[in-house]
Scaffold this motif. Structure first.
Motif, PDB file in Angstrom:
ATOM      1  N   LYS A 139      78.487 -94.856  30.817  1.00 64.42           N
ATOM      2  CA  LYS A 139      79.724 -94.153  30.493  1.00 64.42           C
ATOM      3  C   LYS A 139      79.548 -93.086  29.416  1.00 64.42           C
ATOM      4  CE  LYS A 139      81.329 -97.589  27.108  1.00 64.42           C
ATOM      5  NZ  LYS A 139      81.307 -96.697  25.953  1.00 64.42           N
ATOM      6  N   ASP A 140      78.437 -93.101  28.698  1.00 62.30           N
ATOM      7  CA  ASP A 140      78.202 -92.145  27.617  1.00 62.30           C
ATOM      8  C   ASP A 140      77.352 -90.949  28.046  1.00 62.30           C
ATOM      9  OD1 ASP A 140      79.640 -93.750  25.874  1.00 62.30           O
ATOM     10  OD2 ASP A 140      77.859 -94.854  25.209  1.00 62.30           O
ATOM     11  N   PHE A 141      76.997 -90.891  29.330  1.00 57.55           N
ATOM     12  CA  PHE A 141      76.153 -89.809  29.835  1.00 57.55           C
ATOM     13  C   PHE A 141      76.886 -89.016  30.914  1.00 57.55           C
ATOM     14  CE2 PHE A 141      73.177 -92.500  27.763  1.00 57.55           C
ATOM     15  CZ  PHE A 141      72.075 -91.711  27.422  1.00 57.55           C
ATOM     16  N   THR A 142      76.633 -87.724  30.963  1.00 61.57           N
ATOM     17  CA  THR A 142      77.197 -86.906  32.028  1.00 61.57           C
ATOM     18  C   THR A 142      76.378 -87.090  33.300  1.00 61.57           C
ATOM     19  OG1 THR A 142      75.834 -84.962  31.571  1.00 61.57           O
ATOM     20  CG2 THR A 142      77.911 -85.177  30.330  1.00 61.57           C
ATOM     21  N   ALA A 143      76.951 -86.671  34.408  1.00 63.72           N
ATOM     22  CA  ALA A 143      76.244 -86.755  35.679  1.00 63.72           C
ATOM     23  C   ALA A 143      74.977 -85.910  35.652  1.00 63.72           C
ATOM     24  CB  ALA A 143      77.158 -86.314  36.814  1.00 63.72           C
ATOM     25  N   ALA A 144      75.041 -84.756  35.018  1.00 64.42           N
ATOM     26  CA  ALA A 144      73.862 -83.883  34.947  1.00 64.42           C
ATOM     27  C   ALA A 144      72.745 -84.530  34.139  1.00 64.42           C
ATOM     28  CB  ALA A 144      74.250 -82.545  34.334  1.00 64.42           C
ATOM     29  N   GLU A 145      73.103 -85.232  33.078  1.00 62.57           N
ATOM     30  CA  GLU A 145      72.090 -85.927  32.279  1.00 62.57           C
ATOM     31  C   GLU A 145      71.450 -87.061  33.074  1.00 62.57           C
ATOM     32  OE1 GLU A 145      73.774 -85.273  27.735  1.00 62.57           O
ATOM     33  OE2 GLU A 145      74.601 -86.902  28.963  1.00 62.57           O
TER      34      GLU A 145
ATOM     35  N   GLU B 208      82.082 -88.471  37.084  1.00 59.34           N
ATOM     36  CA  GLU B 208      81.363 -88.509  38.362  1.00 59.34           C
ATOM     37  C   GLU B 208      81.008 -89.950  38.696  1.00 59.34           C
ATOM     38  OE1 GLU B 208      80.117 -86.876  41.642  1.00 59.34           O
ATOM     39  OE2 GLU B 208      79.995 -85.358  40.067  1.00 59.34           O
TER      40      GLU B 208
ATOM     41  N   THR C 119      74.464 -89.851  43.190  1.00 56.75           N
ATOM     42  CA  THR C 119      75.918 -89.871  43.094  1.00 56.75           C
ATOM     43  C   THR C 119      76.456 -90.639  44.302  1.00 56.75           C
ATOM     44  OG1 THR C 119      76.203 -87.827  44.363  1.00 56.75           O
ATOM     45  CG2 THR C 119      75.930 -87.616  41.952  1.00 56.75           C
TER      46      THR C 119
ATOM     47  N   THR D 165      80.563 -91.763  35.203  1.00 60.11           N
ATOM     48  CA  THR D 165      79.884 -91.091  34.102  1.00 60.11           C
ATOM     49  C   THR D 165      80.900 -90.582  33.079  1.00 60.11           C
ATOM     50  OG1 THR D 165      79.986 -88.919  35.154  1.00 60.11           O
ATOM     51  CG2 THR D 165      78.093 -90.327  35.692  1.00 60.11           C
ATOM     52  N   LYS D 166      80.378 -90.052  31.989  1.00 61.02           N
ATOM     53  CA  LYS D 166      81.233 -89.511  30.919  1.00 61.02           C
ATOM     54  C   LYS D 166      82.152 -88.416  31.429  1.00 61.02           C
ATOM     55  CE  LYS D 166      80.845 -87.555  26.249  1.00 61.02           C
ATOM     56  NZ  LYS D 166      79.876 -87.139  25.194  1.00 61.02           N
ATOM     57  N   ASP D 167      81.672 -87.627  32.388  1.00 65.07           N
ATOM     58  CA  ASP D 167      82.481 -86.523  32.917  1.00 65.07           C
ATOM     59  C   ASP D 167      83.135 -86.870  34.251  1.00 65.07           C
ATOM     60  OD1 ASP D 167      79.930 -86.594  34.010  1.00 65.07           O
ATOM     61  OD2 ASP D 167      79.784 -84.432  34.258  1.00 65.07           O
TER      62      ASP D 167
END
Length: 297
Positions: free
Chosen positions: A113-119, A85, A140, A81-83
């Protein structure tokens, strides 16, 4: 989310596997599988993205569906992910298997790749497959490993699009180590890491030479020795192989000094399962693991 399903495997086996028992048993070559000489064993069956014919792919429900069928090995895909994860999803974008377009309408092209794990955790990864799977999430890697471990299953892990995610090999190994999957028992009996990226497979082998690795693809026979230097398996599409190709792979020893193996994908019917079994493959990756298992016993 844990969804234990009573599958329609018997019906599918009848539909797809009718006549499988009429096919001749393999007589082509003695196989040396898992250190055993002089017998032609049934191939190992890998549930592709979990038992993805019966539950939404790469979800915990698909892991459980494979377990319900008695399948030991599940295959999955990991991306970053972006962050940073690691999440378990096949496509490099979120469109096909989640409701990302609805939840995030202004985020085209919805690349993982443009999204966070939370999103990503907000997305519904099950409704596209069927209403009863509504609310399933993109797991995850940590969550996925916990489910596989709980079910006492084994993991064929694919590093997806490594060129998109610099450092994904190290990130994957960190999670595996933290979750206890790099101890001797897991490495020896419960884990294989594969990729379409030869450099990625080579990197995993360099970082952790004890891990069993697989290259996804069908290298030319002349090129096989160069792959055997850093991988233990050549894992090609079933449509690209023959008995001669499998035999050529088997003539070589892989990175751990054992016979180079062949796990072929994605075989979803009894006739092709029986065919590649006759070729002498070591494993079959399939959305219908029950159908393939029954056709190759």
């Amino acid at each position: 989310m844990s969804v234990r399903t009573a599958t329609a495997s018997t019906a599918f086996a009848a539909l797809l596997g009718a006549g499988a028992l009429l096919l001749p048993a393999s007589q082509t070559q003695a196989a040396d599988r898992h250190g055993s000489h002089g017998r032609h064993d049934s191939p190992v069956v890998f549930a592709h993205r979990g038992a993805s014919a019966y539950a939404p792919e790469n979800t915990l429900a698909a892991v459980d569906a494979a377990d319900d069928l008695g399948i030991d090995w599940v295959e999955n895909d990991v991306q970053l992910t972006k962050d940073g994860e690691l999440v378990v999803i096949h496509d490099t974008n979120l469109k096909r298997t989640t409701n990302a377009e609805e939840v995030f309408p202004d985020r085209a092209p919805w690349a993982v790749k443009d999204f966070t794990a939370a999103e990503i955790a907000r997305l519904d990864a099950g409704s596209w497959f069927g209403a009863r799977f509504a609310g399933a999430r993109v797991p995850t890697l940590k969550q996925y490993l916990h489910r596989v471990e709980r079910n006492r299953q084994k993991l064929l892990l694919e590093i997806k699009s490594p060129e998109t995610y610099p450092g994904i090999e190290q990130a994957t190994l960190r999670v595996l180590r933290k979750e206890g999957w790099l101890d001797r028992r897991h490495v020896k009996h419960k884990l294989i890491i594969q990729s379409f990226g030869g450099d990625s497979v080579k990197k995993v082998h360099t970082l952790r030479p004890d891990i069993t690795t697989g290259f996804l693809g069908t290298p030319a026979v002349a090129d096989l020795p160069s792959y055997a230097a850093f991988t233990d398996q050549i894992n090609p599409s079933y449509s690209t192989i023959s008995a001669d190709y499998v035999a050529a792979v088997h003539k070589l020893k892989g990175a751990h000094g054992k016979r180079l193996q062949v796990n072929t994908w994605t075989v979803n019917d009894a006739a092709n399962a029986a065919k590649v079994h006759e070729f002498g493959v070591d494993g079959i990756i399939t959305n219908f693991p029950d159908v393939v298992r029954d056709a190759t016993r």
